[in-house]
Enzyme design. Structure first.
Site, PDB file in Angstrom:
ATOM      1  CB  CYS A 124     -24.645 -20.866  21.237  1.00  0.00           C
ATOM      2  SG  CYS A 124     -25.607 -20.937  19.711  1.00  0.00           S
ATOM      3  CB  CYS A 125     -19.585 -21.548  19.794  1.00  0.00           C
ATOM      4  SG  CYS A 125     -19.797 -19.900  19.096  1.00  0.00           S
ATOM      5  CB  CYS A 205     -24.077 -17.880  13.603  1.00  0.00           C
ATOM      6  SG  CYS A 205     -23.591 -19.620  13.609  1.00  0.00           S
ATOM      7  CB  CYS A 208     -22.840 -14.291  16.781  1.00  0.00           C
ATOM      8  SG  CYS A 208     -23.849 -15.072  18.058  1.00  0.00           S
ATOM      9  CB  CYS A 231     -16.746 -20.429  16.966  1.00  0.00           C
ATOM     10  SG  CYS A 231     -15.743 -21.519  15.931  1.00  0.00           S
TER      11      CYS A 231
END
Length: 247
Positions: A124-125, A205, A208, A231
């Site tokens: 995702c990062c 985010c 997280c 990240c």
């Protein structure tokens, strides 16, 4: 400092030489050298507009408010962060704020439901932060960020200058602690991110990021419970013996 601007040089050697020469300089002096002397028109500030971001944004704006500011809008940020970004950008009259977003095709292929953060935080990062920033930094010879050694054990030894792929990365606030940061906010009457008062000393985010308890590292609330501390945008690559300033 002018002698250090000569090229070509091995980029790792150049970063080490700059780091040594900048020891003892104030963050403002480091920024002036980087922005005005070494990389005029070729350097960008990467800012999260997070808990402590206003300090570096204020310093850079005081030197040259036309310096590009790169902001990663991951699509998963707190609403408070987006509002704070707009407030600070207007207050400091930032002239070149660039909003970087994930590639929509990559999101459709890998995170259509928007839950990749839960299944694979690293992936995702990479899609929402690492890849957009790499695209945004193309054409720049150097970047600036606000990491500090006190923030976590993994950041305890960051230098003032390091190599980041084909460019240099400046960490002018590396030696600052919480008191210097708090003093700067107070002296310059800078507004705080609204989540700081709610126990968020480090803000990423929304899915997280959690509040931090007293005595924990400032970044303890990031990816809590996972074997993950960064990240990916500030993970330094292995040194290369072939990179030069002419690349």
């Amino acid at each position: 400092m002018s002698a250090l601007a000569l090229a070509p040089l091995d980029l790792d050697e150049y970063a080490a030489a700059l780091d040594a020469r900048l020891q003892g300089r104030s963050p403002q002096q480091i920024l002036e050298i980087a922005i005005r002397d070494l990389f005029p028109g070729q350097i960008a500030l990467v800012s999260s507009f997070g808990a402590e971001a206003a300090v570096l944004l204020h310093m850079v704006a005081g030197i040259d408010r036309s310096t590009p500011v790169l902001f990663l809008d991951t699509g998963k940020l707190f609403d408070e962060t987006l509002a704070y970004r707009d407030e600070i950008a207007a207050q400091l009259r930032l002239a070149d704020l660039r909003i970087l977003r994930p590639d929509q095709k990559a999101l459709a292929a890998n995170d259509e439901a928007g839950t990749l953060w839960f299944r694979d935080a690293d992936a995702c990062c990479r899609i929402r932060k690492v890849e957009p920033l790499e695209r945004g930094l193309k054409g720049f010879a150097a970047s600036i960020n606000g990491r500090k050694r006190f923030q976590s054990a993994t950041r305890s030894a960051i230098p003032l200058v390091e190599v980041d792929g084909a460019r240099l990365k400046f960490n002018p606030l590396a030696t600052w602690g919480p008191q210097e940061t708090a003093d700067y906010f107070r002296i310059h009457d800078l507004p705080h991110h609204p989540l700081v008062a709610k126990g968020y000393p480090s803000i990423g985010c929304a899915p997280c990021t959690q509040p931090v308890a007293a005595g924990e590292d400032a970044r303890a609330g990031r990816w809590r419970g996972q074997d993950k501390t960064e990240c990916g945008i500030h993970v330094s690559p292995l040194p290369s013996q072939t990179r030069t300033l002419d690349e």
